[in-house]
Design an enzyme around this catalytic site. Sequence first.
Site, PDB file in Angstrom:
ATOM      1  N   GLY A  22      -8.366  -9.646  -6.807  1.00  0.00           N
ATOM      2  CA  GLY A  22      -8.295  -8.445  -7.488  1.00  0.00           C
ATOM      3  C   GLY A  22      -8.357  -8.907  -9.029  1.00  0.00           C
ATOM      4  O   GLY A  22      -7.611  -8.307  -9.926  1.00  0.00           O
ATOM      5  N   GLY A  26      -7.448  -5.096 -14.526  1.00  0.00           N
ATOM      6  CA  GLY A  26      -5.871  -5.046 -14.655  1.00  0.00           C
ATOM      7  C   GLY A  26      -5.060  -6.173 -14.559  1.00  0.00           C
ATOM      8  O   GLY A  26      -5.539  -7.070 -15.597  1.00  0.00           O
ATOM      9  N   ASP A  46     -12.764 -10.471  -5.626  1.00  0.00           N
ATOM     10  CA  ASP A  46     -12.844  -9.104  -6.037  1.00  0.00           C
ATOM     11  C   ASP A  46     -13.863  -8.413  -5.143  1.00  0.00           C
ATOM     12  O   ASP A  46     -14.784  -9.104  -4.811  1.00  0.00           O
ATOM     13  CB  ASP A  46     -12.678  -8.631  -7.525  1.00  0.00           C
ATOM     14  CG  ASP A  46     -11.796  -7.265  -7.739  1.00  0.00           C
ATOM     15  OD1 ASP A  46     -12.349  -6.374  -7.024  1.00  0.00           O
ATOM     16  OD2 ASP A  46     -10.997  -7.378  -8.313  1.00  0.00           O
ATOM     17  N   ILE A  47     -13.832  -6.956  -5.098  1.00  0.00           N
ATOM     18  CA  ILE A  47     -15.053  -6.288  -4.445  1.00  0.00           C
ATOM     19  C   ILE A  47     -15.788  -5.658  -5.648  1.00  0.00           C
ATOM     20  O   ILE A  47     -16.984  -4.976  -5.405  1.00  0.00           O
ATOM     21  CB  ILE A  47     -14.600  -5.385  -3.437  1.00  0.00           C
ATOM     22  CG1 ILE A  47     -13.853  -4.275  -3.847  1.00  0.00           C
ATOM     23  CG2 ILE A  47     -13.936  -6.291  -2.250  1.00  0.00           C
ATOM     24  CD1 ILE A  47     -13.306  -3.239  -3.179  1.00  0.00           C
ATOM     25  N   GLN A  48     -15.247  -5.845  -6.676  1.00  0.00           N
ATOM     26  CA  GLN A  48     -15.862  -5.058  -8.101  1.00  0.00           C
ATOM     27  C   GLN A  48     -16.781  -6.106  -8.766  1.00  0.00           C
ATOM     28  O   GLN A  48     -16.655  -6.857  -9.434  1.00  0.00           O
ATOM     29  CB  GLN A  48     -14.898  -4.647  -8.974  1.00  0.00           C
ATOM     30  CG  GLN A  48     -13.917  -3.670  -8.480  1.00  0.00           C
ATOM     31  CD  GLN A  48     -12.887  -3.371  -9.472  1.00  0.00           C
ATOM     32  OE1 GLN A  48     -13.038  -2.386 -10.455  1.00  0.00           O
ATOM     33  NE2 GLN A  48     -11.821  -4.311  -9.671  1.00  0.00           N
ATOM     34  N   VAL A  71     -10.336  -8.446   0.778  1.00  0.00           N
ATOM     35  CA  VAL A  71      -9.333  -9.238   1.419  1.00  0.00           C
ATOM     36  C   VAL A  71      -8.658  -8.662   2.704  1.00  0.00           C
ATOM     37  O   VAL A  71      -8.244  -9.392   3.488  1.00  0.00           O
ATOM     38  CB  VAL A  71      -8.196  -9.390   0.400  1.00  0.00           C
ATOM     39  CG1 VAL A  71      -8.271 -10.180  -0.693  1.00  0.00           C
ATOM     40  CG2 VAL A  71      -7.458  -7.952   0.252  1.00  0.00           C
ATOM     41  N   TYR A 165       2.602   3.348   0.835  1.00  0.00           N
ATOM     42  CA  TYR A 165       2.614   2.072  -0.335  1.00  0.00           C
ATOM     43  C   TYR A 165       4.270   1.398  -0.247  1.00  0.00           C
ATOM     44  O   TYR A 165       4.277   0.362  -0.372  1.00  0.00           O
ATOM     45  CB  TYR A 165       2.283   2.555  -1.562  1.00  0.00           C
ATOM     46  CG  TYR A 165       2.320   2.037  -2.881  1.00  0.00           C
ATOM     47  CD1 TYR A 165       1.155   0.876  -2.855  1.00  0.00           C
ATOM     48  CD2 TYR A 165       3.355   1.580  -3.729  1.00  0.00           C
ATOM     49  CE1 TYR A 165       1.251   0.231  -3.996  1.00  0.00           C
ATOM     50  CE2 TYR A 165       3.173   0.882  -4.706  1.00  0.00           C
ATOM     51  CZ  TYR A 165       2.236   0.053  -4.962  1.00  0.00           C
ATOM     52  OH  TYR A 165       2.339  -0.698  -5.908  1.00  0.00           O
ATOM     53  N   LYS A 169       4.773  -2.627   0.484  1.00  0.00           N
ATOM     54  CA  LYS A 169       5.426  -3.477  -0.570  1.00  0.00           C
ATOM     55  C   LYS A 169       6.831  -4.129   0.086  1.00  0.00           C
ATOM     56  O   LYS A 169       6.972  -5.253  -0.284  1.00  0.00           O
ATOM     57  CB  LYS A 169       5.512  -2.911  -1.885  1.00  0.00           C
ATOM     58  CG  LYS A 169       4.534  -2.262  -2.501  1.00  0.00           C
ATOM     59  CD  LYS A 169       3.581  -3.749  -2.860  1.00  0.00           C
ATOM     60  CE  LYS A 169       2.360  -3.347  -3.762  1.00  0.00           C
ATOM     61  NZ  LYS A 169       1.500  -4.393  -4.000  1.00  0.00           N
ATOM     62  N   VAL A 198       2.532   0.216 -14.995  1.00  0.00           N
ATOM     63  CA  VAL A 198       1.632  -0.906 -15.895  1.00  0.00           C
ATOM     64  C   VAL A 198       0.581   0.174 -16.608  1.00  0.00           C
ATOM     65  O   VAL A 198      -0.029   0.939 -15.987  1.00  0.00           O
ATOM     66  CB  VAL A 198       1.085  -1.874 -15.152  1.00  0.00           C
ATOM     67  CG1 VAL A 198       0.436  -3.118 -16.228  1.00  0.00           C
ATOM     68  CG2 VAL A 198       1.863  -2.765 -14.332  1.00  0.00           C
TER      69      VAL A 198
END
Length: 273
Positions: A22, A26, A46-48, A71, A165, A169, A198
């Site tokens: 990632g 960010g 990353d995939i970007q 991932v 989510y 976590k 963030v």
Amino acid sequence: MEAKIATSTTQKLAGKISIITGGASGIGEATARLLANHGSFVVIADIQNEKGEQVASSIGSNCCTYFHCDVSNEQQVISLIDFTVQTYGQLDIMFSNAGIVSQSSQTILDLDLQEFDHLYGINVRGMAACVKYAARAMVEKHVRGCIVCTGSIVASRGASMRTDYVMGKHAVLGLVRSASKQLGEYGIRVNCVSPSAVVTSLAKRGVEEAKRTMNVYGALSSLKGVELRVEDVAKSVLFLVSDDSGFVTGQDLVVDGGLTKIPDSDDMIRYND
């Protein structure tokens, strides 16, 4: 034209090889820049693809490269680790940071199990795969390495929405605590960094909604007049992967301005990167 990196007075990671999943935007991007600035060669995963290539290029090919990796795909994680070790000799640092947020409120009454599986595939299964194969590479090369996972302040409490989510976590924190016990005999340290909201959130959600959320966190935080930035989280990661935290493992480093220490703030914990 290759960008030049400002050299830190004291490079805490000189000669280290790092992977950041990632890492194209960010928290991951900020951490990639900081770790490179401290002497580490960084592999951004990353995939970007376009963003990842741009970030790697701006940091400089002498200390950073990009590798496409989803991932949630175990074989792609294996390929990422193999590429890093075969190309650069070993792996010293894994920052398992890639993750997504729920696409809807996802209370338990309307939990979409298909969306649940998708989120878990990235946030939990993907995180576990990164820790597993990074640890294997470190053990094989006798590297006393460092692994850091991106958690969240919701890992220590419940919330009024985004159930998938929050559950994910919690699972990440369990992964870190278990892996730290199991890998300690090899000298491998495993920790978690858990931020609150963030600034990078603005790029992922409606601007007005995200600003309202940031205002809520700001109002509840003990630190007034301070806004959490991706750079603040990156500095916490640097601490966890450097010798500054040489006897720290199995810990969840919360970066939230004291938010989780304030009573009755659970219902306000809704978003996180």
